[in-house]
Scaffold this motif. Structure first.
Motif, PDB file in Angstrom:
ATOM      1  N   LEU A   1       0.833  -1.199   0.000  1.00 23.15           N
ATOM      2  CA  LEU A   1       0.000   0.000   0.000  1.00 23.15           C
ATOM      3  C   LEU A   1       0.870   1.252   0.000  1.00 23.15           C
ATOM      4  O   LEU A   1       0.591   2.214  -0.723  1.00 23.15           O
ATOM      5  N   ARG A   2       1.948   1.244   0.788  1.00 23.33           N
ATOM      6  CA  ARG A   2       2.850   2.399   0.797  1.00 23.33           C
ATOM      7  C   ARG A   2       3.514   2.596  -0.560  1.00 23.33           C
ATOM      8  O   ARG A   2       3.696   3.723  -1.016  1.00 23.33           O
ATOM      9  N   LEU A   3       3.872   1.493  -1.212  1.00 24.36           N
ATOM     10  CA  LEU A   3       4.444   1.591  -2.548  1.00 24.36           C
ATOM     11  C   LEU A   3       3.423   2.142  -3.543  1.00 24.36           C
ATOM     12  O   LEU A   3       3.769   2.939  -4.420  1.00 24.36           O
ATOM     13  N   ALA A   4       2.165   1.728  -3.389  1.00 28.22           N
ATOM     14  CA  ALA A   4       1.106   2.239  -4.261  1.00 28.22           C
ATOM     15  C   ALA A   4       0.911   3.735  -4.035  1.00 28.22           C
ATOM     16  O   ALA A   4       0.743   4.501  -4.995  1.00 28.22           O
ATOM     17  N   VAL A   5       0.943   4.164  -2.780  1.00 31.68           N
ATOM     18  CA  VAL A   5       0.813   5.590  -2.468  1.00 31.68           C
ATOM     19  C   VAL A   5       1.979   6.366  -3.082  1.00 31.68           C
ATOM     20  O   VAL A   5       1.780   7.412  -3.723  1.00 31.68           O
ATOM     21  N   LEU A   6       3.185   5.838  -2.921  1.00 34.87           N
ATOM     22  CA  LEU A   6       4.362   6.499  -3.488  1.00 34.87           C
ATOM     23  C   LEU A   6       4.272   6.553  -5.010  1.00 34.87           C
ATOM     24  O   LEU A   6       4.548   7.591  -5.623  1.00 34.87           O
ATOM     25  N   ALA A   7       3.853   5.439  -5.618  1.00 34.71           N
ATOM     26  CA  ALA A   7       3.722   5.405  -7.086  1.00 34.71           C
ATOM     27  C   ALA A   7       2.695   6.424  -7.564  1.00 34.71           C
ATOM     28  O   ALA A   7       2.924   7.142  -8.544  1.00 34.71           O
ATOM     29  N   LYS A   8       1.557   6.517  -6.894  1.00 34.52           N
ATOM     30  CA  LYS A   8       0.518   7.467  -7.293  1.00 34.52           C
ATOM     31  C   LYS A   8       0.982   8.901  -7.073  1.00 34.52           C
ATOM     32  O   LYS A   8       0.705   9.773  -7.902  1.00 34.52           O
ATOM     33  N   ALA A   9       1.676   9.157  -5.981  1.00 35.38           N
ATOM     34  CA  ALA A   9       2.161  10.520  -5.722  1.00 35.38           C
ATOM     35  C   ALA A   9       3.201  10.924  -6.767  1.00 35.38           C
ATOM     36  O   ALA A   9       3.134  12.031  -7.317  1.00 35.38           O
ATOM     37  N   LEU A  10       4.155  10.038  -7.047  1.00 38.99           N
ATOM     38  CA  LEU A  10       5.163  10.342  -8.063  1.00 38.99           C
ATOM     39  C   LEU A  10       4.531  10.481  -9.441  1.00 38.99           C
ATOM     40  O   LEU A  10       4.843  11.420 -10.187  1.00 38.99           O
ATOM     41  N   ASP A  11       3.653   9.549  -9.770  1.00 39.16           N
ATOM     42  CA  ASP A  11       2.957   9.573 -11.063  1.00 39.16           C
ATOM     43  C   ASP A  11       2.158  10.865 -11.209  1.00 39.16           C
ATOM     44  O   ASP A  11       2.242  11.562 -12.219  1.00 39.16           O
ATOM     45  N   GLY A  12       1.387  11.212 -10.183  1.00 37.64           N
ATOM     46  CA  GLY A  12       0.577  12.429 -10.226  1.00 37.64           C
ATOM     47  C   GLY A  12       1.431  13.679 -10.313  1.00 37.64           C
ATOM     48  O   GLY A  12       1.150  14.587 -11.108  1.00 37.64           O
ATOM     49  N   GLY A  13       2.482  13.742  -9.512  1.00 37.32           N
ATOM     50  CA  GLY A  13       3.363  14.900  -9.542  1.00 37.32           C
ATOM     51  C   GLY A  13       4.059  15.070 -10.882  1.00 37.32           C
ATOM     52  O   GLY A  13       4.141  16.187 -11.414  1.00 37.32           O
ATOM     53  N   LEU A  14       4.537  13.965 -11.447  1.00 41.44           N
ATOM     54  CA  LEU A  14       5.186  14.025 -12.757  1.00 41.44           C
ATOM     55  C   LEU A  14       4.201  14.444 -13.849  1.00 41.44           C
ATOM     56  O   LEU A  14       4.562  15.180 -14.769  1.00 41.44           O
ATOM     57  N   GLN A  15       2.959  13.981 -13.742  1.00 41.40           N
ATOM     58  CA  GLN A  15       1.965  14.359 -14.742  1.00 41.40           C
ATOM     59  C   GLN A  15       1.617  15.842 -14.654  1.00 41.40           C
ATOM     60  O   GLN A  15       1.447  16.500 -15.683  1.00 41.40           O
ATOM     61  N   VAL A  16       1.520  16.379 -13.446  1.00 41.68           N
ATOM     62  CA  VAL A  16       1.264  17.815 -13.293  1.00 41.68           C
ATOM     63  C   VAL A  16       2.433  18.615 -13.863  1.00 41.68           C
ATOM     64  O   VAL A  16       2.235  19.585 -14.611  1.00 41.68           O
ATOM     65  N   LEU A  17       3.666  18.203 -13.545  1.00 45.59           N
ATOM     66  CA  LEU A  17       4.836  18.896 -14.090  1.00 45.59           C
ATOM     67  C   LEU A  17       4.889  18.797 -15.611  1.00 45.59           C
ATOM     68  O   LEU A  17       5.188  19.781 -16.293  1.00 45.59           O
ATOM     69  N   ALA A  18       4.576  17.617 -16.147  1.00 43.44           N
ATOM     70  CA  ALA A  18       4.574  17.441 -17.602  1.00 43.44           C
ATOM     71  C   ALA A  18       3.520  18.339 -18.247  1.00 43.44           C
ATOM     72  O   ALA A  18       3.767  18.926 -19.310  1.00 43.44           O
ATOM     73  N   ALA A  19       2.356  18.455 -17.620  1.00 47.72           N
ATOM     74  CA  ALA A  19       1.299  19.318 -18.164  1.00 47.72           C
ATOM     75  C   ALA A  19       1.751  20.769 -18.199  1.00 47.72           C
ATOM     76  O   ALA A  19       1.555  21.469 -19.198  1.00 47.72           O
ATOM     77  N   LEU A  20       2.360  21.217 -17.125  1.00 45.68           N
ATOM     78  CA  LEU A  20       2.831  22.601 -17.072  1.00 45.68           C
ATOM     79  C   LEU A  20       3.940  22.845 -18.089  1.00 45.68           C
ATOM     80  O   LEU A  20       3.958  23.882 -18.765  1.00 45.68           O
ATOM     81  N   LEU A  21       4.851  21.885 -18.219  1.00 45.51           N
ATOM     82  CA  LEU A  21       5.927  22.015 -19.201  1.00 45.51           C
ATOM     83  C   LEU A  21       5.375  22.021 -20.619  1.00 45.51           C
ATOM     84  O   LEU A  21       5.754  22.851 -21.444  1.00 45.51           O
ATOM     85  N   LEU A  22       4.455  21.097 -20.885  1.00 43.82           N
ATOM     86  CA  LEU A  22       3.856  21.008 -22.213  1.00 43.82           C
ATOM     87  C   LEU A  22       3.082  22.280 -22.563  1.00 43.82           C
ATOM     88  O   LEU A  22       3.095  22.727 -23.705  1.00 43.82           O
ATOM     89  N   ALA A  23       2.432  22.877 -21.577  1.00 51.01           N
ATOM     90  CA  ALA A  23       1.693  24.112 -21.815  1.00 51.01           C
ATOM     91  C   ALA A  23       2.635  25.268 -22.157  1.00 51.01           C
ATOM     92  O   ALA A  23       2.279  26.166 -22.914  1.00 51.01           O
ATOM     93  N   ALA A  24       3.854  25.206 -21.628  1.00 49.72           N
ATOM     94  CA  ALA A  24       4.804  26.292 -21.841  1.00 49.72           C
ATOM     95  C   ALA A  24       5.638  26.132 -23.114  1.00 49.72           C
ATOM     96  O   ALA A  24       6.196  27.111 -23.613  1.00 49.72           O
ATOM     97  N   VAL A  25       5.727  24.920 -23.636  1.00 46.46           N
ATOM     98  CA  VAL A  25       6.587  24.653 -24.800  1.00 46.46           C
ATOM     99  C   VAL A  25       5.778  24.794 -26.084  1.00 46.46           C
ATOM    100  O   VAL A  25       4.739  24.150 -26.244  1.00 46.46           O
ATOM    101  N   PRO A  26       6.248  25.609 -27.020  1.00 40.23           N
ATOM    102  CA  PRO A  26       5.544  25.764 -28.302  1.00 40.23           C
ATOM    103  C   PRO A  26       5.575  24.457 -29.115  1.00 40.23           C
ATOM    104  O   PRO A  26       6.537  23.691 -29.027  1.00 40.23           O
ATOM    105  N   PRO A  27       4.534  24.193 -29.909  1.00 36.54           N
ATOM    106  CA  PRO A  27       4.488  22.969 -30.714  1.00 36.54           C
ATOM    107  C   PRO A  27       5.700  22.800 -31.634  1.00 36.54           C
ATOM    108  O   PRO A  27       6.169  21.689 -31.857  1.00 36.54           O
TER     109      PRO A  27
END
Length: 153
Positions: free
Chosen positions: A6-32
């Motif tokens: 369960l702790r590994l699942a929590v860590l995986a979801k937190a890392l996954d979620g955090g990376l996805q938020v960062l990727a979204a922000l980066l993608l929004a800032a980078v021109p096509p």
């Protein structure tokens, strides 16, 4: 062992979620043009082998699709990441009452990821679906274990 999973699942979801938020922000800032330019640079420098090969074709197609569907990708990554951060928080706080809702939310993501993955041929979406499915199994197991009545000797 269950608590470790369960702790590994929590860590995986937190890392996954955090990376996805960062990727979204980066993608929004980078021109096509930067996205497609980077893919073309990789292809033209023989970093993926044959310019007309399968890997080059997939990289080029993925970059073009990402550049064209950038708004969708930003919204999906941001929503998916924020929901997963919320899920990680609820799991970390051991809010057992929300475990079924967490499994339901992740199941919706899995269904969407699989359908979208089939339509687009995205390997990344299938990877997200697999990770989410494993986490659903761990959460469901923890929920069933937590809901069992405690036996007094």
């Amino acid at each position: 062992m269950n608590r470790i999973l369960l702790r590994l699942a929590v860590l995986a979801k937190a890392l996954d979620g955090g990376l996805q938020v960062l990727a979204a922000l980066l993608l929004a800032a980078v021109p096509p043009a930067v996205i497609t330019g980077a893919a073309n640079a990789v292809i033209s420098r023989d970093l993926v082998g044959d310019h007309n090969g399968t890997l080059a074709h997939h990289l080029s197609r993925a970059a073009y699709s990402l550049a064209e569907g950038r708004t969708f990708a930003v919204v999906f990554l941001l929503a998916h990441g924020l929901v997963k951060l919320g899920i990680a928080w609820a799991l970390h706080r051991r809010m057992v009452a929300v475990y079924p809702a967490v499994c339901a939310a992740l199941s919706l993501f899995v269904g969407y990821e699989v359908v979208r993955g089939i339509r687009t041929g995205s390997v990344g979406l299938f990877a997200f679906a697999l990770l989410d499915t494993l986490v659903i199994a761990v959460i469901a197991r923890a929920y069933l274990r937590e809901r069992q009545p405690v036996q007094v000797p």
